[in-house]
Enzyme design. Sequence first.
Site, PDB file in Angstrom:
ATOM      1  N   PHE A 195      -3.223  10.042 -10.634  1.00 19.91           N
ATOM      2  CA  PHE A 195      -4.335   9.234  -9.899  1.00 19.91           C
ATOM      3  C   PHE A 195      -5.722   9.336 -10.541  1.00 19.91           C
ATOM      4  O   PHE A 195      -6.201   8.026 -10.985  1.00 19.91           O
ATOM      5  CB  PHE A 195      -4.636   9.561  -8.576  1.00 19.91           C
ATOM      6  CG  PHE A 195      -5.541   9.024  -7.674  1.00 19.91           C
ATOM      7  CD1 PHE A 195      -5.081   7.638  -7.145  1.00 19.91           C
ATOM      8  CD2 PHE A 195      -7.053   9.356  -7.428  1.00 19.91           C
ATOM      9  CE1 PHE A 195      -6.265   7.208  -6.296  1.00 19.91           C
ATOM     10  CE2 PHE A 195      -7.868   8.605  -6.899  1.00 19.91           C
ATOM     11  CZ  PHE A 195      -7.341   7.461  -6.273  1.00 19.91           C
ATOM     12  N   ASP A 196      -6.211  10.405 -11.061  1.00 19.70           N
ATOM     13  CA  ASP A 196      -7.518  10.219 -11.725  1.00 19.70           C
ATOM     14  C   ASP A 196      -7.631   9.742 -13.117  1.00 19.70           C
ATOM     15  O   ASP A 196      -8.376   9.134 -13.491  1.00 19.70           O
ATOM     16  CB  ASP A 196      -7.743  12.170 -11.936  1.00 19.70           C
ATOM     17  CG  ASP A 196      -8.068  12.794 -10.882  1.00 19.70           C
ATOM     18  OD1 ASP A 196      -8.405  11.963  -9.773  1.00 19.70           O
ATOM     19  OD2 ASP A 196      -8.174  13.806 -10.915  1.00 19.70           O
ATOM     20  N   ARG A 220       6.163   4.900   2.037  1.00 21.19           N
ATOM     21  CA  ARG A 220       5.053   5.857   2.069  1.00 21.19           C
ATOM     22  C   ARG A 220       4.872   6.163   3.800  1.00 21.19           C
ATOM     23  O   ARG A 220       4.917   5.103   4.446  1.00 21.19           O
ATOM     24  CB  ARG A 220       3.605   5.193   1.502  1.00 21.19           C
ATOM     25  CG  ARG A 220       2.438   6.040   1.682  1.00 21.19           C
ATOM     26  CD  ARG A 220       1.291   5.333   1.141  1.00 21.19           C
ATOM     27  NE  ARG A 220       0.370   6.370   1.052  1.00 21.19           N
ATOM     28  CZ  ARG A 220      -1.004   6.225   0.411  1.00 21.19           C
ATOM     29  NH1 ARG A 220      -1.336   4.772   0.236  1.00 21.19           N
ATOM     30  NH2 ARG A 220      -1.844   7.011   0.348  1.00 21.19           N
ATOM     31  N   THR A 223      -0.150   8.489 -15.534  1.00 20.15           N
ATOM     32  CA  THR A 223      -0.146   7.763 -14.241  1.00 20.15           C
ATOM     33  C   THR A 223      -0.632   8.722 -13.104  1.00 20.15           C
ATOM     34  O   THR A 223      -0.402   8.318 -11.944  1.00 20.15           O
ATOM     35  CB  THR A 223       1.514   7.500 -13.944  1.00 20.15           C
ATOM     36  OG1 THR A 223       2.243   8.691 -14.126  1.00 20.15           O
ATOM     37  CG2 THR A 223       2.097   6.477 -15.027  1.00 20.15           C
ATOM     38  N   MET A 258      -5.339   7.328 -14.073  1.00 22.83           N
ATOM     39  CA  MET A 258      -4.892   5.753 -13.582  1.00 22.83           C
ATOM     40  C   MET A 258      -6.341   5.120 -13.164  1.00 22.83           C
ATOM     41  O   MET A 258      -6.741   3.882 -13.432  1.00 22.83           O
ATOM     42  CB  MET A 258      -4.106   5.623 -12.619  1.00 22.83           C
ATOM     43  CG  MET A 258      -2.877   5.358 -13.451  1.00 22.83           C
ATOM     44  SD  MET A 258      -1.456   4.643 -12.141  1.00 22.83           S
ATOM     45  CE  MET A 258      -1.720   3.257 -11.400  1.00 22.83           C
ATOM     46  N   SER A 300      -4.650   2.995   4.279  1.00 21.81           N
ATOM     47  CA  SER A 300      -5.043   2.330   2.925  1.00 21.81           C
ATOM     48  C   SER A 300      -5.162   0.594   3.117  1.00 21.81           C
ATOM     49  O   SER A 300      -6.017   0.125   2.601  1.00 21.81           O
ATOM     50  CB  SER A 300      -3.845   2.693   2.227  1.00 21.81           C
ATOM     51  OG  SER A 300      -3.769   2.153   0.681  1.00 21.81           O
ATOM     52  N   HIS A 303       7.102  -7.381  -2.052  1.00 24.26           N
ATOM     53  CA  HIS A 303       6.996  -6.721  -1.004  1.00 24.26           C
ATOM     54  C   HIS A 303       7.986  -7.405   0.064  1.00 24.26           C
ATOM     55  O   HIS A 303       7.616  -6.962   1.329  1.00 24.26           O
ATOM     56  CB  HIS A 303       5.497  -6.880  -0.375  1.00 24.26           C
ATOM     57  CG  HIS A 303       4.141  -6.169  -1.352  1.00 24.26           C
ATOM     58  ND1 HIS A 303       4.350  -4.853  -1.599  1.00 24.26           N
ATOM     59  CD2 HIS A 303       3.080  -6.678  -1.619  1.00 24.26           C
ATOM     60  CE1 HIS A 303       3.625  -4.739  -2.385  1.00 24.26           C
ATOM     61  NE2 HIS A 303       2.589  -5.556  -2.398  1.00 24.26           N
ATOM     62  N   LYS A 343       0.817  -1.066  -0.169  1.00 27.79           N
ATOM     63  CA  LYS A 343       0.087  -0.008   0.033  1.00 27.79           C
ATOM     64  C   LYS A 343       0.976   1.292  -0.006  1.00 27.79           C
ATOM     65  O   LYS A 343       0.402   2.294   0.740  1.00 27.79           O
ATOM     66  CB  LYS A 343      -1.150   0.049   1.102  1.00 27.79           C
ATOM     67  CG  LYS A 343      -2.009  -1.097   1.216  1.00 27.79           C
ATOM     68  CD  LYS A 343      -2.494  -1.761  -0.044  1.00 27.79           C
ATOM     69  CE  LYS A 343      -3.365  -1.207  -0.684  1.00 27.79           C
ATOM     70  NZ  LYS A 343      -3.890  -1.440  -2.167  1.00 27.79           N
TER      71      LYS A 343
HETATM   72  P1  A3P Z   1      -4.952   4.653  -0.862  1.00 31.08           P
HETATM   73  O1  A3P Z   1      -5.884   3.569  -0.591  1.00 31.08           O
HETATM   74  O2  A3P Z   1      -4.392   5.740   0.111  1.00 31.08           O
HETATM   75  O3  A3P Z   1      -5.941   5.398  -1.944  1.00 31.08           O
HETATM   76  P2  A3P Z   1      -0.103  -0.355  -3.839  1.00 31.08           P
HETATM   77  O4  A3P Z   1      -0.473  -0.214  -5.189  1.00 31.08           O
HETATM   78  O5  A3P Z   1       0.932  -0.430  -3.156  1.00 31.08           O
HETATM   79  O6  A3P Z   1      -1.056  -1.368  -3.204  1.00 31.08           O
HETATM   80  O7  A3P Z   1      -0.936   1.008  -3.201  1.00 31.08           O
HETATM   81  C1  A3P Z   1      -2.155   1.517  -3.413  1.00 31.08           C
HETATM   82  C2  A3P Z   1      -2.429   3.097  -2.790  1.00 31.08           C
HETATM   83  O8  A3P Z   1      -1.814   3.710  -4.088  1.00 31.08           O
HETATM   84  C3  A3P Z   1      -3.787   3.309  -2.694  1.00 31.08           C
HETATM   85  O9  A3P Z   1      -3.620   4.340  -1.584  1.00 31.08           O
HETATM   86  C4  A3P Z   1      -3.939   3.984  -4.081  1.00 31.08           C
HETATM   87  O10 A3P Z   1      -5.080   4.804  -4.220  1.00 31.08           O
HETATM   88  C5  A3P Z   1      -2.604   4.598  -4.377  1.00 31.08           C
HETATM   89  N1  A3P Z   1      -2.425   5.254  -5.750  1.00 31.08           N
HETATM   90  C6  A3P Z   1      -2.600   4.286  -6.683  1.00 31.08           C
HETATM   91  N2  A3P Z   1      -2.288   4.692  -7.909  1.00 31.08           N
HETATM   92  C7  A3P Z   1      -1.904   6.157  -7.632  1.00 31.08           C
HETATM   93  C8  A3P Z   1      -1.740   7.222  -8.205  1.00 31.08           C
HETATM   94  N3  A3P Z   1      -1.725   7.254  -9.691  1.00 31.08           N
HETATM   95  N4  A3P Z   1      -1.317   8.458  -7.707  1.00 31.08           N
HETATM   96  C9  A3P Z   1      -1.483   8.420  -6.217  1.00 31.08           C
HETATM   97  N5  A3P Z   1      -1.604   7.325  -5.494  1.00 31.08           N
HETATM   98  C10 A3P Z   1      -1.988   6.208  -6.188  1.00 31.08           C
END
Ligand code: A3P
Length: 301
Positions: free
Chosen positions: A235-236, A136, A233, A238, A144, A114, A53
């Site tokens: 967030f919005d 993180r 890449t 992806m 998360s 991991h 996460k």
């Molecule tokens: P949140 O649950 O805080 O939203 P992983 O891929 O290691 O499992 O991590 C997942 C976390 O990364 C989630 O956090 C997810 O929303 C966030 N995440 C995935 N893509 C992202 C992006 N493009 N920008 C920022 N955060 C992202």
Amino acid sequence: MMAQTEKTEEESTLINLLEIDGVMLPVISKEIWARVCNFQARPDDLILATYPKSGTTWTQEILDMIHNDGDVAKCQRATSTERHPFIELTFTHKEKLDLDWANEMPSPRMLKTHLPSHLMPPNIWKQNCKVIYVARNPKDCMVSSYYFHKMTSMLPDPKSWEDFFEKFMAGKVVCGSWYDHVKGWWAAKDKYQILYLFYEDMKRNPKREIHKMLEFLGKTLSEDVIDKIIYHTSFDVMKENPMANQTGVPTHIFDHSISHFMRKGMPGDWKNHFTVAMNETFDKHYKKKMEGTTLTFCTEI
Ligand code: A3P
């Protein structure tokens, strides 16, 4: 303080958690663990390592875009789980172990893990592979992770938020203690080819962090391509990309109606979950556990 969606006993965990050296790992069996330990790396492997996460899927997407010179179509060739194998873990819907898939893959390979640094397959160090580690801040990581435990049948039910808070601090969660993980990799970076990055830095200034990745990989891309990578890449974007938002994983494994995999994607959501008392408890614990390290985190941007 938060809606609870309890998983039934049968659906609570689809994968075994094997305890190795006091760390609960998402490894199916001792036999598989023995194979992980004997994993044969190649010198041109790129390893993406994270505590769960911490932005694995996000960084994976960035690295795939870098590898494919910003070609969006190439990066949409398959879902995130079908593009780069995990070393130690295989999603339960897959017929083939990621480990076998990795062994058959042509070079150059990008692999995810991991694992804590001290449990990495030794051959990865022997081959001097490049590793990108993303850390993180623990507060957001914990929140998360709590939602992820609720939405995935691959992990045990987190019970209440308060329960999970205690378990996370005690390191009684998958992949073990967050503290040991980030500190172990921080120390490892002085011995091996490791680029240590932070989720919050990537969020604050993705361009600067992508430049760091490029330099580490010995690659150059035009500013136009870098801007394209940042856009695709984000967030919005992806979140709407079915090849990156993990909606391709069957719903009995990832139930997005409970919580989206692409949930908030912002530092600071912990403030909506930590009570004042929890925050004080956590900060005290954090101070003790992080004493003596030069590693620092920011919990908001
Ligand atoms: P949140 O649950 O805080 O939203 P992983 O891929 O290691 O499992 O991590 C997942 C976390 O990364 C989630 O956090 C997810 O929303 C966030 N995440 C995935 N893509 C992202 C992006 N493009 N920008 C920022 N955060 C992202």
